[in-house]
Design a protein around this motif. Structure first.
Motif, short mmCIF file in Angstrom:
data_model
loop_
_atom_site.label_atom_id
_atom_site.label_comp_id
_atom_site.label_asym_id
_atom_site.label_seq_id
_atom_site.Cartn_x
_atom_site.Cartn_y
_atom_site.Cartn_z
N VAL A 20 20.60 1.29 -0.04
CA VAL A 20 20.12 2.66 -0.18
C VAL A 20 18.67 2.78 0.27
CG1 VAL A 20 19.59 4.51 -1.82
CG2 VAL A 20 21.73 3.22 -2.04
N VAL A 21 17.80 1.91 -0.25
CA VAL A 21 16.38 2.04 0.11
C VAL A 21 16.14 1.66 1.56
CG1 VAL A 21 15.57 1.73 -2.26
CG2 VAL A 21 15.81 -0.27 -0.78
N GLU A 22 16.89 0.68 2.06
CA GLU A 22 16.72 0.26 3.45
C GLU A 22 17.06 1.40 4.41
OE1 GLU A 22 19.75 -1.78 6.14
OE2 GLU A 22 18.75 -3.47 5.16
N ALA A 23 18.13 2.12 4.09
CA ALA A 23 18.56 3.22 4.97
C ALA A 23 17.54 4.34 5.03
CB ALA A 23 19.91 3.76 4.49
N ASN A 24 16.63 4.36 4.07
CA ASN A 24 15.66 5.45 4.00
C ASN A 24 14.22 4.95 4.04
OD1 ASN A 24 17.48 7.94 3.32
ND2 ASN A 24 18.24 6.29 2.03
N ASN A 25 14.02 3.78 4.67
CA ASN A 25 12.68 3.23 4.84
C ASN A 25 12.66 2.49 6.18
OD1 ASN A 25 10.41 1.41 4.80
ND2 ASN A 25 10.28 1.70 2.59
N THR A 84 0.80 -1.21 0.00
CA THR A 84 0.00 0.00 0.00
C THR A 84 0.84 1.27 0.00
OG1 THR A 84 -0.10 -0.02 2.42
CG2 THR A 84 -1.85 -1.16 1.24
N SER A 85 2.14 1.13 0.19
CA SER A 85 2.97 2.33 0.35
C SER A 85 2.99 3.20 -0.90
CB SER A 85 4.40 1.95 0.73
OG SER A 85 5.02 1.22 -0.32
N ALA A 86 2.81 2.58 -2.06
CA ALA A 86 2.83 3.38 -3.29
C ALA A 86 1.68 4.37 -3.33
CB ALA A 86 2.77 2.46 -4.52
N ALA A 87 0.62 4.08 -2.57
CA ALA A 87 -0.54 4.97 -2.61
C ALA A 87 -0.75 5.72 -1.30
CB ALA A 87 -1.79 4.15 -2.92
N ALA A 88 -0.01 5.35 -0.27
CA ALA A 88 -0.33 5.86 1.06
C ALA A 88 0.67 6.87 1.60
CB ALA A 88 -0.46 4.70 2.04
N ILE A 89 1.89 6.87 1.13
CA ILE A 89 2.90 7.70 1.76
C ILE A 89 3.52 8.65 0.74
CG2 ILE A 89 5.04 7.70 3.08
CD1 ILE A 89 4.32 5.01 4.11
N THR A 90 3.07 9.88 0.71
CA THR A 90 3.57 10.90 -0.22
C THR A 90 4.11 10.28 -1.50
OG1 THR A 90 5.73 10.86 0.88
CG2 THR A 90 4.12 12.48 1.65
N PRO A 91 3.25 9.56 -2.23
CA PRO A 91 3.75 8.77 -3.34
C PRO A 91 3.91 9.57 -4.62
CG PRO A 91 1.41 8.53 -3.20
CD PRO A 91 1.82 9.51 -2.12
N PRO A 92 4.72 9.03 -5.55
CA PRO A 92 4.63 9.58 -6.89
C PRO A 92 3.32 9.08 -7.49
CG PRO A 92 6.03 7.63 -6.84
CD PRO A 92 5.65 7.93 -5.43
N VAL A 116 10.47 0.67 7.54
CA VAL A 116 9.75 -0.60 7.61
C VAL A 116 10.51 -1.75 6.98
CG1 VAL A 116 7.59 -1.76 6.93
CG2 VAL A 116 7.54 0.61 7.68
N LEU A 117 11.33 -1.47 5.99
CA LEU A 117 12.04 -2.54 5.31
C LEU A 117 12.90 -3.35 6.29
CD1 LEU A 117 13.35 -0.92 2.00
CD2 LEU A 117 11.63 -2.70 2.23
N PRO A 118 12.97 -4.69 6.08
CA PRO A 118 13.82 -5.52 6.95
C PRO A 118 15.29 -5.21 6.74
CG PRO A 118 13.01 -6.80 5.09
CD PRO A 118 12.29 -5.49 5.05
N ARG A 119 16.05 -5.27 7.82
CA ARG A 119 17.51 -5.07 7.75
C ARG A 119 18.12 -6.40 7.33
NH1 ARG A 119 15.11 -0.55 7.59
NH2 ARG A 119 16.28 1.21 8.38
N LEU A 120 18.17 -6.66 6.04
CA LEU A 120 18.58 -7.96 5.53
C LEU A 120 19.96 -8.36 6.02
CD1 LEU A 120 17.40 -7.98 1.79
CD2 LEU A 120 16.38 -9.16 3.74
N SER A 121 20.90 -7.42 6.03
CA SER A 121 22.28 -7.77 6.39
C SER A 121 22.38 -8.28 7.82
CB SER A 121 23.20 -6.56 6.19
OG SER A 121 22.81 -5.48 7.02
N SER A 122 21.44 -7.92 8.68
CA SER A 122 21.46 -8.42 10.06
C SER A 122 21.07 -9.89 10.13
CB SER A 122 20.53 -7.59 10.94
OG SER A 122 19.17 -7.82 10.60
#
Length: 448
Positions: free
Chosen positions: A70-75, A15-23, A77-83
């Protein structure tokens, strides 16, 4: 410590594409296509370099990881995969530029990593320059802002590259060179080029999620036997008869999923290499097709590519470990020696041992990941092979595509049935294990 289930993350990202200041919708799709177009540029360099399947999986994994950082550092909610990695990297926080354009920076970081890690990565410099120019014009990004984003992307890519350099790849040449055992039932180079065994020491590459290369070791393959009542002989005859009686549809399936970068055509005394994408590259392409058509955010598209690439990386380590452990002979060698000297498979036999089937392992693991992230009954038209002169094939799910990829190895005459079926089980186990690292259970993944 944040503990967030993947199901919640996926719900949020859907839902983020439509819910959070989306393009707007057109912009969102354009951003994802910009990303997948640049992924294709990385694949093109691999084609140029004739990168083998396991090495390709490694290159894709680190390139996608750079974009994801890049996207993880600026989101939030995204999982921290490297952890979740077996060996956690020492990634530090890179200061975010005030003029951050996440789409641009993530895509540029991916290209930067590819440029630094691929043998002919220098070819991507031209693609980076063109991407900057095109993006500036398309999205009105200033020279100052693009320069800041490039510096940010380069810093993140360098951290990922530093981590990549510790995975054992640089030590592969120090291991004992593989020599065919030349005993009954063991692998031996196959025609027409009789290429030596590819990546016999790949088991020593560090995994991302798996505990070890042999964590999902399949059962032993059917032992070599010329007894007409034995499983091995029956499987050999199945390959022999299948190829002799192929219909047009099955031959098309075999060619569509060939994905053999080592295919060679001889014209007189001249050998011509036939450019083909690897199995992992084919599934990365499918991910791009699916993401472009799914109602998802750019961030989720990058997550999808990255988790898929990391899982494929581990799948090839597992498969290659088994290939050189069992060291089983290929159908072509058995049939030519003992049954019919003139028989040839539809596909050229790849230059490594037979069991398990690499495409079966990779495809099954990919289907698990893509189904979890994009849904079970996800229909798509796979045009990955149009570039190589093959028609589009349509599928109603990722599992259907994976099943076709697996059985294509029988139609092509390059694998026995147990290598295919056991490979599918191996691949699914690896896919589910990767998902378990992100707190998603097998029950949440339909179509298992």
């Amino acid at each position: 410590m944040r503990i967030v289930s993947l199901s919640f993350i996926l719900s949020f990202l859907f839902t983020s594409a439509a819910a959070i200041t989306p393009p707007d919708e057109e912009m969102r799709k354009a951003q994802i296509k910009d990303f997948t177009d640049q992924v294709f540029e990385i694949s093109s360099v691999m084609l140029h370099d004739v990168v083998n399947p396991p090495a390709a999986s490694r290159f894709y994994a680190y390139a996608m990881l750079a974009a994801y950082q890049v996207v993880e550092a600026n989101n939030e909610v995204l999982p921290r995969l490297s952890s979740k990695f077996k060996a956690s990297p020492n990634f530090t926080t890179v200061p975010t530029p005030k003029s951050l354009d996440k789409v641009f920076a993530a895509t540029y970081a991916m290209l930067e990593l590819g440029k630094k890690i691929l043998p002919s990565g220098y070819m991507l410099q031209e693609k980076q320059d063109a991407y900057i120019d095109t993006y500036q014009k398309k999205y009105k990004l200033s020279n100052k802002a693009s320069a800041a984003n490039v510096s940010y992307a380069e810093a993140i890519a360098q951290q990922v590259l530093t981590y990549a350099k510790t995975d054992g790849y640089g030590k592969l040449s120090t291991y004992t060179r593989y020599t065919p055992a030349q005993k009954e039932g063991s692998w031996y180079p196959t025609p027409p080029a009789y290429i030596e065994a590819i990546e016999p020491n790949w088991m020593h590459i560090r995994t991302f999620f798996m505990d070890s290369a042999n964590q999902f070791m399949p059962p032993p393959p059917a032992p070599f036997s010329l007894d007409s009542t034995s499983s091995f002989y029956k499987q050999t005859m199945e390959v022999y008869e299948t190829v002799k009686s192929l219909d047009e549809e099955k031959e098309e399936i075999a060619n569509f999923w060939d994905c053999n970068p080592f295919a060679v055509k001889f014209t007189g005394h001249m050998a011509i290499g036939l450019k083909k994408i690897t199995p992992g590259g084919h599934w990365i392409s499918i991910a791009g097709i699916a993401c472009e058509n799914a109602d998802i955010s750019f961030d989720k598209a990058v997550l999808t590519h990255t988790l898929l690439a990391l899982t494929l990386h581990d799948a090839f380590i597992s498969c290659w470990h088994e290939k050189y452990r069992s060291d089983r002979i290929r159908p072509e060698t058995v049939i030519n020696r003992y049954i019919d000297q003139r028989w040839r498979p539809i596909l050229q036999t790849p230059p490594f041992p037979e069991y398990t089937s690499g495409h079966s392992v990779a495809s099954a693991s990919a289907a698990v990941i893509l189904t979890a992230l994009l849904g079970d009954n996800f229909s798509f038209d796979d045009d990955s092979e149009v570039y190589f002169g093959l028609p589009v094939r349509s599928f109603t799910s990722f599992y259907q595509a994976a099943e076709e990829a697996a059985i294509s190895r029988l139609y092509g005459g390059i694998h026995f049935r147990d290598a295919i079926e056991d490979g599918v089980v191996e691949g699914k186990a690896i896919g589910h294990f990767a998902l378990s690292k992100l707190s998603i259970s097998p029950e949440e993944v339909s179509g298992r």
